[in-house]
Design a protein around this motif. Sequence first.
Motif, PDB file in Angstrom:
ATOM      1  N   SER A   1       0.821  -1.223   0.000  1.00  0.00           N
ATOM      2  CA  SER A   1       0.000   0.000   0.000  1.00  0.00           C
ATOM      3  C   SER A   1       0.849   1.266   0.000  1.00  0.00           C
ATOM      4  O   SER A   1       0.353   2.353   0.294  1.00  0.00           O
ATOM      5  CB  SER A   1      -0.920  -0.004   1.226  1.00  0.00           C
ATOM      6  OG  SER A   1      -0.159   0.004   2.443  1.00  0.00           O
ATOM      7  N   LEU A   2       2.127   1.128  -0.269  1.00  0.00           N
ATOM      8  CA  LEU A   2       2.983   2.307  -0.323  1.00  0.00           C
ATOM      9  C   LEU A   2       2.532   3.205  -1.489  1.00  0.00           C
ATOM     10  O   LEU A   2       2.505   2.761  -2.643  1.00  0.00           O
ATOM     11  CB  LEU A   2       4.435   1.873  -0.512  1.00  0.00           C
ATOM     12  CG  LEU A   2       5.481   2.999  -0.489  1.00  0.00           C
ATOM     13  CD1 LEU A   2       5.503   3.681   0.885  1.00  0.00           C
ATOM     14  CD2 LEU A   2       6.870   2.441  -0.810  1.00  0.00           C
ATOM     15  N   THR A   3       2.155   4.403  -1.146  1.00  0.00           N
ATOM     16  CA  THR A   3       1.572   5.332  -2.132  1.00  0.00           C
ATOM     17  C   THR A   3       2.424   6.590  -2.210  1.00  0.00           C
ATOM     18  O   THR A   3       2.883   7.113  -1.179  1.00  0.00           O
ATOM     19  CB  THR A   3       0.141   5.722  -1.734  1.00  0.00           C
ATOM     20  OG1 THR A   3      -0.638   4.518  -1.608  1.00  0.00           O
ATOM     21  CG2 THR A   3      -0.488   6.620  -2.775  1.00  0.00           C
ATOM     22  N   GLY A   4       2.623   7.086  -3.409  1.00  0.00           N
ATOM     23  CA  GLY A   4       3.376   8.323  -3.615  1.00  0.00           C
ATOM     24  C   GLY A   4       2.548   9.350  -4.386  1.00  0.00           C
ATOM     25  O   GLY A   4       1.625   9.005  -5.118  1.00  0.00           O
ATOM     26  N   PHE A   5       2.918  10.599  -4.222  1.00  0.00           N
ATOM     27  CA  PHE A   5       2.268  11.664  -5.014  1.00  0.00           C
ATOM     28  C   PHE A   5       3.338  12.687  -5.368  1.00  0.00           C
ATOM     29  O   PHE A   5       4.204  13.028  -4.561  1.00  0.00           O
ATOM     30  CB  PHE A   5       1.094  12.309  -4.270  1.00  0.00           C
ATOM     31  CG  PHE A   5       1.452  12.909  -2.943  1.00  0.00           C
ATOM     32  CD1 PHE A   5       1.808  14.264  -2.844  1.00  0.00           C
ATOM     33  CD2 PHE A   5       1.451  12.127  -1.778  1.00  0.00           C
ATOM     34  CE1 PHE A   5       2.125  14.797  -1.620  1.00  0.00           C
ATOM     35  CE2 PHE A   5       1.775  12.679  -0.564  1.00  0.00           C
ATOM     36  CZ  PHE A   5       2.107  14.019  -0.474  1.00  0.00           C
ATOM     37  N   ASN A   6       3.250  13.174  -6.597  1.00  0.00           N
ATOM     38  CA  ASN A   6       4.240  14.125  -7.120  1.00  0.00           C
ATOM     39  C   ASN A   6       4.042  15.498  -6.497  1.00  0.00           C
ATOM     40  O   ASN A   6       2.925  15.934  -6.207  1.00  0.00           O
ATOM     41  CB  ASN A   6       4.132  14.231  -8.625  1.00  0.00           C
ATOM     42  CG  ASN A   6       4.531  12.937  -9.326  1.00  0.00           C
ATOM     43  OD1 ASN A   6       3.712  12.321  -9.985  1.00  0.00           O
ATOM     44  ND2 ASN A   6       5.776  12.529  -9.180  1.00  0.00           N
ATOM     45  N   ILE A   7       5.104  16.217  -6.332  1.00  0.00           N
ATOM     46  CA  ILE A   7       5.079  17.603  -5.836  1.00  0.00           C
ATOM     47  C   ILE A   7       5.546  18.510  -6.978  1.00  0.00           C
ATOM     48  O   ILE A   7       6.747  18.531  -7.309  1.00  0.00           O
ATOM     49  CB  ILE A   7       5.991  17.762  -4.605  1.00  0.00           C
ATOM     50  CG1 ILE A   7       5.559  16.806  -3.500  1.00  0.00           C
ATOM     51  CG2 ILE A   7       5.958  19.204  -4.122  1.00  0.00           C
ATOM     52  CD1 ILE A   7       6.481  16.832  -2.296  1.00  0.00           C
ATOM     53  N   PRO A   8       4.617  19.255  -7.631  1.00  0.00           N
ATOM     54  CA  PRO A   8       5.051  20.175  -8.704  1.00  0.00           C
ATOM     55  C   PRO A   8       5.774  21.376  -8.122  1.00  0.00           C
ATOM     56  O   PRO A   8       5.747  21.617  -6.915  1.00  0.00           O
ATOM     57  CB  PRO A   8       3.730  20.574  -9.370  1.00  0.00           C
ATOM     58  CG  PRO A   8       2.700  20.412  -8.313  1.00  0.00           C
ATOM     59  CD  PRO A   8       3.157  19.271  -7.429  1.00  0.00           C
ATOM     60  N   SER A   9       6.414  22.120  -8.972  1.00  0.00           N
ATOM     61  CA  SER A   9       7.133  23.319  -8.544  1.00  0.00           C
ATOM     62  C   SER A   9       6.137  24.386  -8.094  1.00  0.00           C
ATOM     63  O   SER A   9       4.987  24.434  -8.544  1.00  0.00           O
ATOM     64  CB  SER A   9       7.998  23.864  -9.687  1.00  0.00           C
ATOM     65  OG  SER A   9       7.188  24.206 -10.799  1.00  0.00           O
ATOM     66  N   ILE A  10       6.548  25.239  -7.188  1.00  0.00           N
ATOM     67  CA  ILE A  10       5.693  26.304  -6.651  1.00  0.00           C
ATOM     68  C   ILE A  10       6.269  27.653  -7.095  1.00  0.00           C
ATOM     69  O   ILE A  10       7.260  28.128  -6.513  1.00  0.00           O
ATOM     70  CB  ILE A  10       5.616  26.223  -5.115  1.00  0.00           C
ATOM     71  CG1 ILE A  10       5.081  24.856  -4.673  1.00  0.00           C
ATOM     72  CG2 ILE A  10       4.740  27.346  -4.579  1.00  0.00           C
ATOM     73  CD1 ILE A  10       5.072  24.664  -3.180  1.00  0.00           C
ATOM     74  N   PRO A  11       5.716  28.270  -8.163  1.00  0.00           N
ATOM     75  CA  PRO A  11       6.224  29.581  -8.599  1.00  0.00           C
ATOM     76  C   PRO A  11       5.682  30.697  -7.706  1.00  0.00           C
ATOM     77  O   PRO A  11       4.600  30.606  -7.122  1.00  0.00           O
ATOM     78  CB  PRO A  11       5.700  29.732 -10.032  1.00  0.00           C
ATOM     79  CG  PRO A  11       4.453  28.911 -10.058  1.00  0.00           C
ATOM     80  CD  PRO A  11       4.679  27.763  -9.090  1.00  0.00           C
TER      81      PRO A  11
END
Length: 587
Positions: A390-400
């Motif tokens: 159940s290891l789940t990941g989510f992407n972190i986009p850049s914060i302008p």
Amino acid sequence: MKRLVYILMVVLCLAAVSAAGKKDGVVSRKDHEAAEQEFKHAQEMQKAGQLDDAVAAATRATLYEPSNVGYATFREILKQQVVNGFLDRGNTMAEAGDREGAAAQFKLGLAEDPHNSYLQQRLRDVIPPVKSEHDRTVELLASVDDINLTPQPGKRTLHLSGDTRSVYTQLGKIFGVTFQFDTNFTSRPAQFDIDNVDFFFATQLLGKMTKTFWSPLTEQDALVANDNQENRTAFERMSMRTYYVGGISSPADLNDIANILRTILDIRFVIVEPSKNVISVRAPREKVAIASSLLDSLLDVRPEIMLEVNEYEIDSDNLRQYGLSLPTSFNVFNIPSEIRRVLGGDAQAVIDQLNQTGTIDPSKISPSALSNLAGSPLLLPFLFFGKGLSLTGFNIPSIPAQLSQTKSFATNTERAQLRAMDGEAATFRVGSKFPVVSSNFNTVAFSARGSTSAGSVPQFTFVDLGLTLKVTPHYHSDGDVKLDFEMEIQGLGATSINSIPELTTRSFKGNITTMEGEPSVVMGLLTDTETKSTSGYPGIGQIPGLQALINTNNRERAHTEIIVVVTPRVVRKPFHDKGSSVFWNVN
């Protein structure tokens, strides 16, 4: 002996009848025959080309029989022929370049008819005056010499009684005038009491009371008759005037002027010559005088106004952008599943290593499997939670982050000048025509093999973009100018609906009255738009202080000012002030 006595009695009776006829205004047979003889002699002299002798004979015929309108008219026609002879010879010499000879002929014509304004104008054409002056629009060409009654001057207080004949006789004695009466004159009882009046006002009032009128025979004699159309035609002295009408662009305008004379003044004898811009009038001298003033006022040069229209526009815009653009969407994925997709059968060893140590040894990944990492979320920064399968990941986009301010300021001036005549509309357009699709015509065609083809034909409507200005000026005698004003400014907007652009319109319609040379603001527009927008997370993004930091904030203010100023300037005024005097009146 008896025969001689009878003849003597007949002669005395005829003499008495002749004397009585003259006294009552009836022409004797002898005078009538003499007038006819002189008239025939005048006609013979006219045919022979001896116009001076013909004028003299016609004048004698008129003196013998003053009530004959035909003799008087023929005399005036002969006079005009004499004057026209000088005029034609002068025009011929002027065309040939002989200005001195032409001037001499025009002067001879003026010696015969000093009041002929057309001859005066032609003389000014060949010998220009030293100082220029406004030419009169209506010029008098010819006039008939009238007999003017000259009563004693001054005002009198009158208390007269009796019948109409007696009252006229008493009035004539007071002012030194002898009244004669028509044979069909009807006398009625009359009482006439009035204070402090002159001769002409008294006779005018008496004529209205008794329904009579008088016509001069000499400077001291006048004939009184019943006021009806027949007597007016027979006894009223007629004058002839010929008017040269300048500034006429079409024969229809000349006919309109003639119809005004026939309708308003009831002048029956009006002749129009469109080729020469001439109107000839034959009517009683009072009506002719009124017609002269009326034409002078109607055909006076119309003023022209130069209009200066200025549009001033100021546009300013202030845009501020600040804050963080935090992500509002995330790519969530199951890490073991993504590893199996990339590595295939070799994925279990890597997954076990990740579960035990929390890391992945790149040396255990075959180089052939690295090509499957293209587009994988594993290559992007991501956070994860959970463990095992159940290891789940989510992407972190850049914060302008944004911190900017944009200011703009623009000025626009549009100036239009148009010249218009009083009472006539002037239209000024500047811009372009823009096609706008109004509809589409769809077609479907079938071939012999059963295939179909479709087509579309658009229908366009062209819209005028730019400035449209329509002004109708009206000049007032006190110097004010009234303007019937219509203005429209049309352009393309920033948005469109179904590929049809939005049209922006600014228009004004109304009328104003302003002084000459005075700038007047006819239209003003002030637009002030302020737009505020914020984008961020709900809840935490609404906390004051944090909102300016973690949200994306836009502040825009647009300011527009438009002013339209009109300045009328009179570039040509009429010859006289229409509001300062009364040209004519009819009692």
